[in-house]
Design a protein around this motif. Structure first.
Motif, PDB file in Angstrom:
ATOM      1  N   VAL A 214       0.851  -1.178   0.000  1.00 57.15           N
ATOM      2  CA  VAL A 214       0.000   0.000   0.000  1.00 57.15           C
ATOM      3  C   VAL A 214       0.894   1.238   0.000  1.00 57.15           C
ATOM      4  O   VAL A 214       1.945   1.258   0.637  1.00 57.15           O
ATOM      5  CB  VAL A 214      -0.981  -0.007   1.198  1.00 57.15           C
ATOM      6  N   ALA A 215       0.487   2.238  -0.761  1.00 53.35           N
ATOM      7  CA  ALA A 215       1.199   3.512  -0.814  1.00 53.35           C
ATOM      8  C   ALA A 215       0.253   4.584  -0.320  1.00 53.35           C
ATOM      9  O   ALA A 215      -0.954   4.528  -0.562  1.00 53.35           O
ATOM     10  CB  ALA A 215       1.654   3.812  -2.239  1.00 53.35           C
TER      11      ALA A 215
ATOM     12  N   ARG B  67       5.292  10.637   1.898  1.00 52.80           N
ATOM     13  CA  ARG B  67       4.658   9.635   1.044  1.00 52.80           C
ATOM     14  C   ARG B  67       5.505   8.377   1.137  1.00 52.80           C
ATOM     15  O   ARG B  67       6.713   8.414   0.905  1.00 52.80           O
ATOM     16  CB  ARG B  67       4.603  10.106  -0.407  1.00 52.80           C
ATOM     17  N   VAL B  68       4.871   7.261   1.517  1.00 51.20           N
ATOM     18  CA  VAL B  68       5.607   6.008   1.696  1.00 51.20           C
ATOM     19  C   VAL B  68       4.893   4.859   1.005  1.00 51.20           C
ATOM     20  O   VAL B  68       3.700   4.925   0.712  1.00 51.20           O
ATOM     21  CB  VAL B  68       5.801   5.657   3.193  1.00 51.20           C
ATOM     22  N   SER B  69       5.656   3.804   0.755  1.00 46.38           N
ATOM     23  CA  SER B  69       5.128   2.525   0.285  1.00 46.38           C
ATOM     24  C   SER B  69       5.444   1.497   1.356  1.00 46.38           C
ATOM     25  O   SER B  69       6.560   1.463   1.872  1.00 46.38           O
ATOM     26  CB  SER B  69       5.787   2.101  -1.028  1.00 46.38           C
ATOM     27  N   VAL B  70       4.460   0.674   1.700  1.00 43.90           N
ATOM     28  CA  VAL B  70       4.607  -0.320   2.767  1.00 43.90           C
ATOM     29  C   VAL B  70       4.155  -1.673   2.243  1.00 43.90           C
ATOM     30  O   VAL B  70       3.129  -1.769   1.564  1.00 43.90           O
ATOM     31  CB  VAL B  70       3.748   0.064   4.005  1.00 43.90           C
TER      32      VAL B  70
ATOM     33  N   GLU C 208       1.048  -5.112   9.439  1.00 43.39           N
ATOM     34  CA  GLU C 208       2.294  -5.408  10.143  1.00 43.39           C
ATOM     35  C   GLU C 208       3.394  -5.378   9.086  1.00 43.39           C
ATOM     36  O   GLU C 208       3.513  -6.289   8.262  1.00 43.39           O
ATOM     37  CB  GLU C 208       2.210  -6.783  10.802  1.00 43.39           C
ATOM     38  N   ALA C 209       4.166  -4.308   9.086  1.00 39.07           N
ATOM     39  CA  ALA C 209       5.107  -4.030   8.004  1.00 39.07           C
ATOM     40  C   ALA C 209       6.275  -5.005   7.960  1.00 39.07           C
ATOM     41  O   ALA C 209       6.870  -5.326   8.991  1.00 39.07           O
ATOM     42  CB  ALA C 209       5.633  -2.610   8.133  1.00 39.07           C
ATOM     43  N   ASP C 210       6.578  -5.479   6.756  1.00 39.84           N
ATOM     44  CA  ASP C 210       7.783  -6.264   6.491  1.00 39.84           C
ATOM     45  C   ASP C 210       8.862  -5.371   5.895  1.00 39.84           C
ATOM     46  O   ASP C 210      10.048  -5.583   6.105  1.00 39.84           O
ATOM     47  CB  ASP C 210       7.498  -7.404   5.518  1.00 39.84           C
ATOM     48  N   SER C 211       8.419  -4.361   5.117  1.00 35.98           N
ATOM     49  CA  SER C 211       9.343  -3.394   4.522  1.00 35.98           C
ATOM     50  C   SER C 211       8.595  -2.105   4.232  1.00 35.98           C
ATOM     51  O   SER C 211       7.368  -2.105   4.094  1.00 35.98           O
ATOM     52  CB  SER C 211       9.961  -3.949   3.236  1.00 35.98           C
ATOM     53  N   MET C 212       9.336  -1.004   4.173  1.00 30.12           N
ATOM     54  CA  MET C 212       8.740   0.277   3.822  1.00 30.12           C
ATOM     55  C   MET C 212       9.826   1.218   3.329  1.00 30.12           C
ATOM     56  O   MET C 212      11.009   1.018   3.605  1.00 30.12           O
ATOM     57  CB  MET C 212       7.967   0.897   4.986  1.00 30.12           C
ATOM     58  N   GLY C 213       9.390   2.204   2.590  1.00 28.01           N
ATOM     59  CA  GLY C 213      10.329   3.208   2.092  1.00 28.01           C
ATOM     60  C   GLY C 213       9.572   4.395   1.551  1.00 28.01           C
ATOM     61  O   GLY C 213       8.345   4.362   1.391  1.00 28.01           O
ATOM     62  N   HIS C 214      10.315   5.460   1.279  1.00 30.57           N
ATOM     63  CA  HIS C 214       9.688   6.639   0.706  1.00 30.57           C
ATOM     64  C   HIS C 214       9.227   6.347  -0.717  1.00 30.57           C
ATOM     65  O   HIS C 214       9.881   5.612  -1.455  1.00 30.57           O
ATOM     66  CB  HIS C 214      10.674   7.811   0.698  1.00 30.57           C
TER      67      HIS C 214
END
Length: 153
Positions: free
Chosen positions: A7-8, A74-77, A99-105
């Motif tokens: 999801v972003a 603004r992030v993507s998860v 429950e996040a495994d990874s995320m970034g801008h």
């Protein structure tokens, strides 16, 4: 229900970082994700409904996200979807959590500078390292590099 999704969206609350009594780092924030589409008949962009998610991260991801993610980013998860019904007596509802495994801008909205986290593991002391055990009591030492910074275009 437990499904993996990506999801972003926009970080809608200031990330809350805490460490449990057992030493588990946790960071959480609310994410607003809206869809947009171009309506050719009206010749303009139309906003769709906004979906709200509570994003929760643990361990090193929690530490890194606490130093890197801010309200308004603004992030993507990517993570596991958790949908739960709740009832506190006065009100009832459904919570949607990731429950996040990874995320970034989300680089579609700006640029970001990445700094790798450096993990330092203790080695077995040798005869030349006689003071090593006295200096460090922990079995795993973790050093984190400066957090990533985002610049608006």
């Amino acid at each position: 229900m437990s499904e993996t999704l990506s999801v972003a969206g926009l970080v809608a609350t200031t990330p809350r970082h805490l460490v449990t009594q057992d030493g588990l780092p946790i960071t959480s924030f609310r994410l607003a994700s809206s869809s947009r589409r171009f309506d050719r008949a009206q010749n303009k962009w139309i906003d769709g409904e906004t979906n709200w998610f509570t994003i929760t991260s643990f361990r090193q991801l929690a530490i890194n996200s606490a130093g890197s993610v801010n309200k308004g980013d603004r992030v993507s998860v990517t993570g596991k979807l958790r949908v739960r019904d709740w009832d506190n007596g006065e009100r009832a509802g459904t919570s949607v959590e990731v429950e996040a495994d990874s995320m970034g801008h989300d680089l579609a909205w700006g640029s970001s500078v990445f700094t790798r986290t450096v993990l330092v593991r203790e080695t077995e002391p040798t005869d030349t390292d006689s003071n090593f055990e006295e200096e460090f009591e922990s079995t795993d030492l973790v050093a984190t590099a400066p957090a990533a910074k985002i610049k608006a275009k």
